[in-house]
Scaffold this active site. Structure first.
Site, short mmCIF file in Angstrom:
data_model
loop_
_atom_site.label_atom_id
_atom_site.label_comp_id
_atom_site.label_asym_id
_atom_site.label_seq_id
_atom_site.Cartn_x
_atom_site.Cartn_y
_atom_site.Cartn_z
N CYS A 6 0.85 -1.21 0.00
CA CYS A 6 0.00 0.00 0.00
C CYS A 6 0.88 1.24 0.00
O CYS A 6 0.58 2.23 -0.68
CB CYS A 6 -0.95 -0.01 1.19
SG CYS A 6 -2.37 -1.12 1.00
N ASP A 29 10.47 -6.24 -8.97
CA ASP A 29 10.80 -6.80 -7.65
C ASP A 29 12.20 -6.32 -7.24
O ASP A 29 13.13 -6.29 -8.04
CB ASP A 29 10.76 -8.34 -7.71
CG ASP A 29 10.70 -8.96 -6.32
OD1 ASP A 29 9.65 -9.52 -5.97
OD2 ASP A 29 11.72 -8.87 -5.58
N HIS A 45 -6.48 -3.08 -1.10
CA HIS A 45 -5.74 -4.01 -0.24
C HIS A 45 -6.53 -5.31 -0.11
O HIS A 45 -7.55 -5.37 0.56
CB HIS A 45 -5.48 -3.42 1.14
CG HIS A 45 -4.71 -4.36 2.02
ND1 HIS A 45 -3.33 -4.39 2.03
CD2 HIS A 45 -5.12 -5.34 2.85
CE1 HIS A 45 -2.92 -5.34 2.87
NE2 HIS A 45 -3.99 -5.93 3.37
N ASN A 85 2.12 -16.35 -4.09
CA ASN A 85 2.28 -17.06 -2.83
C ASN A 85 1.19 -16.61 -1.87
O ASN A 85 0.91 -15.42 -1.76
CB ASN A 85 3.65 -16.76 -2.23
CG ASN A 85 4.79 -17.19 -3.13
OD1 ASN A 85 4.69 -18.21 -3.82
ND2 ASN A 85 5.87 -16.43 -3.15
N THR A 93 5.40 -13.39 2.08
CA THR A 93 6.04 -12.49 3.04
C THR A 93 5.36 -11.12 3.11
O THR A 93 5.40 -10.48 4.16
CB THR A 93 7.54 -12.29 2.72
OG1 THR A 93 7.65 -11.72 1.42
CG2 THR A 93 8.29 -13.60 2.77
N HIS A 96 -0.15 -8.46 1.00
CA HIS A 96 -0.98 -7.73 0.04
C HIS A 96 -0.88 -8.54 -1.25
O HIS A 96 0.23 -8.74 -1.77
CB HIS A 96 -0.43 -6.30 -0.11
CG HIS A 96 -1.18 -5.41 -1.07
ND1 HIS A 96 -1.64 -4.15 -0.72
CD2 HIS A 96 -1.54 -5.58 -2.36
CE1 HIS A 96 -2.26 -3.60 -1.75
NE2 HIS A 96 -2.20 -4.45 -2.77
N HIS A 98 -0.26 -10.26 -4.53
CA HIS A 98 0.64 -9.87 -5.62
C HIS A 98 0.90 -11.07 -6.51
O HIS A 98 0.93 -12.21 -6.06
CB HIS A 98 1.95 -9.29 -5.11
CG HIS A 98 2.64 -10.13 -4.07
ND1 HIS A 98 2.26 -10.15 -2.76
CD2 HIS A 98 3.70 -10.98 -4.17
CE1 HIS A 98 3.05 -10.98 -2.08
NE2 HIS A 98 3.92 -11.51 -2.92
N HIS A 100 3.74 -12.49 -8.98
CA HIS A 100 5.10 -12.43 -9.52
C HIS A 100 5.04 -12.80 -10.99
O HIS A 100 4.39 -13.80 -11.35
CB HIS A 100 6.00 -13.46 -8.84
CG HIS A 100 6.21 -13.28 -7.37
ND1 HIS A 100 7.35 -12.70 -6.85
CD2 HIS A 100 5.45 -13.61 -6.30
CE1 HIS A 100 7.29 -12.70 -5.53
NE2 HIS A 100 6.15 -13.25 -5.16
P1 5GP Z 1 6.26 -13.01 -1.45
O1 5GP Z 1 7.42 -13.68 -0.80
O2 5GP Z 1 5.34 -12.37 -0.42
O3 5GP Z 1 5.53 -13.82 -2.45
O4 5GP Z 1 6.89 -11.84 -2.33
C1 5GP Z 1 7.19 -10.58 -1.87
C2 5GP Z 1 8.14 -9.97 -2.88
O5 5GP Z 1 8.23 -8.59 -2.62
C3 5GP Z 1 9.56 -10.54 -2.79
O6 5GP Z 1 9.92 -11.11 -4.05
C4 5GP Z 1 10.42 -9.34 -2.43
O7 5GP Z 1 11.66 -9.32 -3.08
C5 5GP Z 1 9.54 -8.17 -2.87
N1 5GP Z 1 9.74 -6.97 -2.10
C6 5GP Z 1 9.82 -6.87 -0.72
N2 5GP Z 1 10.01 -5.60 -0.36
C7 5GP Z 1 10.05 -4.87 -1.52
C8 5GP Z 1 10.23 -3.46 -1.78
O8 5GP Z 1 10.39 -2.61 -0.90
N3 5GP Z 1 10.24 -3.09 -3.09
C9 5GP Z 1 10.07 -3.99 -4.11
N4 5GP Z 1 10.09 -3.52 -5.35
N5 5GP Z 1 9.89 -5.32 -3.89
C10 5GP Z 1 9.89 -5.73 -2.61
ZN ZN Z 2 -1.78 -3.31 1.22
#
Ligand code: 5GP
Ligand code: ZN
Length: 112
Positions: A6, A29, A45, A85, A93, A96, A98, A100
């Site tokens: 957000c 990313d 959100h 994920n 992690t 919100h 997302h 990839h």
């Molecule tokens: P998840 O593990 O939740 O599926 O993916 C979260 C993704 O967000 C990860 O690939 C991580 O590298 C990316 N990420 C985390 N913090 C930031 C940030 O501040 N900026 C950007 N551009 N990506 C982020």
């Molecule tokens: Zn959010």
């Protein structure tokens, strides 16, 4: 709301933006896992893929339209992978929703 994505949407945290409209935001990313690795998120959100209901699901088809358009713009003509994920077992992690988008090389046949 204390949500990293957000904050990226509202510009509080900088990002390398690829695309934005009223409903979605797409950005690279910060820790790329492939030569091309970007994220597409709804501006609303939504916590994860487990929180998609008829009331909020219209944005999902729009997200996939944006992914298809960006894949052409970024010349991912040989293909790409879309991953979302969700929850603890999914190793999510950022809480919100997302998607990839990974490409730019031959990815492994394994998905986990
Ligand atoms: P998840 O593990 O939740 O599926 O993916 C979260 C993704 O967000 C990860 O690939 C991580 O590298 C990316 N990420 C985390 N913090 C930031 C940030 O501040 N900026 C950007 N551009 N990506 C982020
Ligand atoms: Zn959010």
């Amino acid at each position: 709301m204390d949500c990293l994505f957000c904050k990226i949407i509202n510009g509080e945290i900088p990002s390398k933006k690829l695309y934005e409209d009223d409903l979605v935001y797409a950005f690279y990313d910060i820790n790329p896992q492939a030569p091309v690795h970007f994220l597409v998120i709804p501006k609303a959100h939504i916590e994860s893929a487990a929180a998609i209901f008829s009331e909020n699901s219209a944005v999902i088809s729009h997200i996939f339209e944006v992914i298809a358009a960006l894949s052409k713009e970024l010349a991912l003509d040989d293909g790409f992978r879309v991953v979302s994920n969700a929850g603890k077992h999914g190793a999510q992690t950022v809480k919100h929703l997302h998607f990839h988008v990974l490409g730019g090389k031959q990815l492994s046949e394994q998905i986990c």
